[in-house]
Design a protein around this motif. Structure first.
Motif: not given
Length: 594
Positions: A103-117
């Protein structure tokens, strides 16, 4: 906790990130993005970042519904996954801390919104938009994208059913079920890669009982590394091509490929290639407008002659029979270009395949340019313009490459697997990520590869000219090999610095005495180029010796004392002579420890 800083990994330690004191969050993320997956040590097939925009490939999801393209991330190499989990995600965490570290890793690299999947399950695929991320739970908050796109195996699964399902899930979906929609701006590259690492981890590495085990050990060392080797490094893709064998009539056919057949060209062909020798069995000749149709029409013993021209193909050359594929003219005049995001360009499983006089050009690829799965493939007087990896020589396969030119691979130019045979003579291998990569063969289940490299010019590669992959335990065992035996003397050879000529001669005499069948590096010119040959020989002999010692120790533990003391007990034959190593970014030879 993993702090995302650039630490050692890959082929050598990366440069340390600048001090973060006072940096803005954007600068920290930019630094992390630069080193996380795409830094100069990465062996990624898509690791160049010399132009703006996305550095990743894309592909179209299969199905009846026309979905947008998504990021191609499942082709990551062992080294990339290894470094990501060790250096950036898990570090030295315990089993009970895995989700927290992730979770700590994802907080640093993941865009929190604005993308589609694309939300992909075993039953359906549906396009969604991400509005938020619950990092602690490793879930994304989503809503259905507009327009509504869904591909379901159940015809009654309507849009209303999908809304009800999302309501039941409170619109929160596991990140590993999401495939990020492709965006060529490069903004979402790290988001796609991060989710790929999470997905791969929970699908292939994590076990439900891990947290029940004792929690006093390093989880990466105890569980992740061995499981990663099992799922990635030891994985070998098997080709399903089936050989046709000899025609029922026993006849062999010559296939002539030309987009247009002029009278002069036909006369030349009849004189040079199609003229029947006295007493020779008459052959049928078939004409084709493209090389792929000619390959597909081949049976055992057929010959394909490709006339000058530029041919564009969209499929794979799947060669399962012993045939000859030859260009009629110079390679630069006979160009076969593969387009489209498909599989390997040339896929070889035949017992004795010969390819000569052709230039192969790869575009928009996700697989290598040529893979030899089994049998023997000879490549002579060819040019390989690669897109991803170059040539892969799988276990039990044999590859002979002569007087050819290979360049442009974003991974290794040539990958040599354990138990294979590879002969490289008078070739140019250049402008690749790495020149030649020799995969780990120290595992007891692997056989030592037989490698010969003679008079090749390996130059201008981004990393090393030649890279040997081996486990960290090898270095530990090598340090303990201090008993003064003839075998261990080979392990003590100094390969750094500039040894004098006399030392080189002593080394060569030692190796020759120990093996009786080793082609040696040149003794004449003590230049950097010759030293590169000696360094490769030394390292391969050391690795081979260590494998023999490990095997002998295991046999001894089982009560078997008749272990072969020969330095080359696995009958490894290595000829490394006359090669030139020039202007490779990290030098002629290096090792990757995992």
């Amino acid at each position: 906790m993993a702090d995302g800083s650039l630490t050692g990994g890959g082929l050598e330690a990366a440069a340390m990130a600048p001090e973060r004191m006072g940096w803005a969050v954007e600068q920290e993320l930019a630094s992390l993005e630069k080193g996380l997956f795409q830094d100069e040590d990465s062996c990624s097939d898509c690791s160049y970042r010399d132009k703006p925009g996305s550095s990743l490939q894309s592909f179209m999801p299969e199905g009846k519904t026309f979905f947008p393209e998504i990021f191609q991330t499942n082709q990551l190499l062992f080294y990339e996954r290894f470094r990501a989990y060790q250096d950036y995600i898990l570090a030295d965490c315990k089993a009970s801390e895995v989700q927290e570290f992730t979770a700590e890793f994802l907080e640093k690299v993941l865009e929190p919104s604005g993308w589609r999947a694309v939300w992909h399950t075993n039953v359906f695929k549906v396009l969604v938009e991400i509005t938020d991320v619950d990092f602690a739970a490793l879930k994304a908050v989503v809503r259905l994208a507009e327009p509504y796109l869904c591909d379901s195996q159940v015809s009654t699964f309507t849009m209303e059913c999908m809304k009800e399902l999302l309501d039941l899930k409170e619109h929160r979906l596991p990140l590993q079920e999401l495939w990020v929609v492709f965006d060529d701006s490069g903004v979402f590259d790290q988001t796609a890669l991060a989710i790929e690492h999470v997905r791969f981890f929970y699908q292939n590495i994590w076990r439900s009982w891990d947290e029940e085990e004792e929690d006093e050990y390093d989880y990466f060392v105890r569980c992740v590394e061995p499981r990663l080797r099992l799922y990635v490094f030891g994985y070998q893709k098997n080709s399903n091509i089936q050989a046709k064998g000899v025609r029922s009539s026993g006849q062999k056919i010559t296939h002539v490929v030309s987009s247009t057949m002029m009278a002069g060209l036909l006369r030349s062909l009849l004189t040079d290639r199609l003229c029947q020798e006295p007493g020779e069995e008459e052959r049928e000749i078939q004409f084709h407008s493209d090389p792929l149709s000619a390959i597909n029409a081949c049976f055992e013993g057929d010959t394909v002659i490709v006339c000058p021209g530029h041919y564009v193909v969209h499929g794979t050359f799947s060669i399962a029979d012993s045939i000859e594929l030859e260009g009629y003219g110079l390679p630069d005049d006979i160009v076969i270009e593969k387009r489209g995001k498909g599989d390997t360009f040339v896929d070889c499983t035949g017992a004795d395949i010969k390819i000569s006089g052709i230039k192969f050009v790869q575009h928009d690829a996700v697989e290598g340019i040529l893979i030899v799965h089994r049998g023997k493939t000879t490549l002579e007087n060819c040019v390989l313009q690669c897109e991803t990896t170059g040539v892969t020589v799988r276990t039990s396969a044999e590859f002979l490459m002569k007087n050819s030119d290979l360049y442009g691979a974003k991974g290794a130019g040539i990958e040599i697997y354990p138990g294979s045979q590879c002969t490289l003579s008078d070739n140019g291998i250049h402008h690749c990520k790495e020149g030649i990569l020799i995969k780990d063969f120290l595992d007891e289940h692997y056989d030592i590869p037989k490698i010969s490299m003679v008079n090749n010019i390996i130059h201008n590669n981004e990393g090393y000219g030649v890279v040997l992959v081996k486990p960290t335990i090898f270095s530990d065992l090598q340090e303990n090999a201090e008993d003064g035996t003839e075998e261990n003397k080979a392990l003590k050879i100094q390969t750094s610095g500039e040894p004098d000529v006399a030392e080189r001669v002593d080394l060569e005499e030692l190796i020759e005495c120990a093996t009786g069948k080793m082609e040696l590096c040149a003794r004449t010119d003590p230049s950097e180029q010759v030293e590169g040959n000696c360094e490769i020989v030394n390292e391969l002999i050391a690795a081979s010796t260590q494998k023999g010692q490990i095997k002998k120790k295991r046999l001894s533990e089982l009560g078997i004392t008749q272990a072969d003391d020969n330095l080359m007990s696995q009958e490894m034959f290595v000829g490394i002579v006359g090669n030139q190593f020039k202007w490779n970014g990290k030098g002629s030879f290096g090792t990757f420890l995992f």
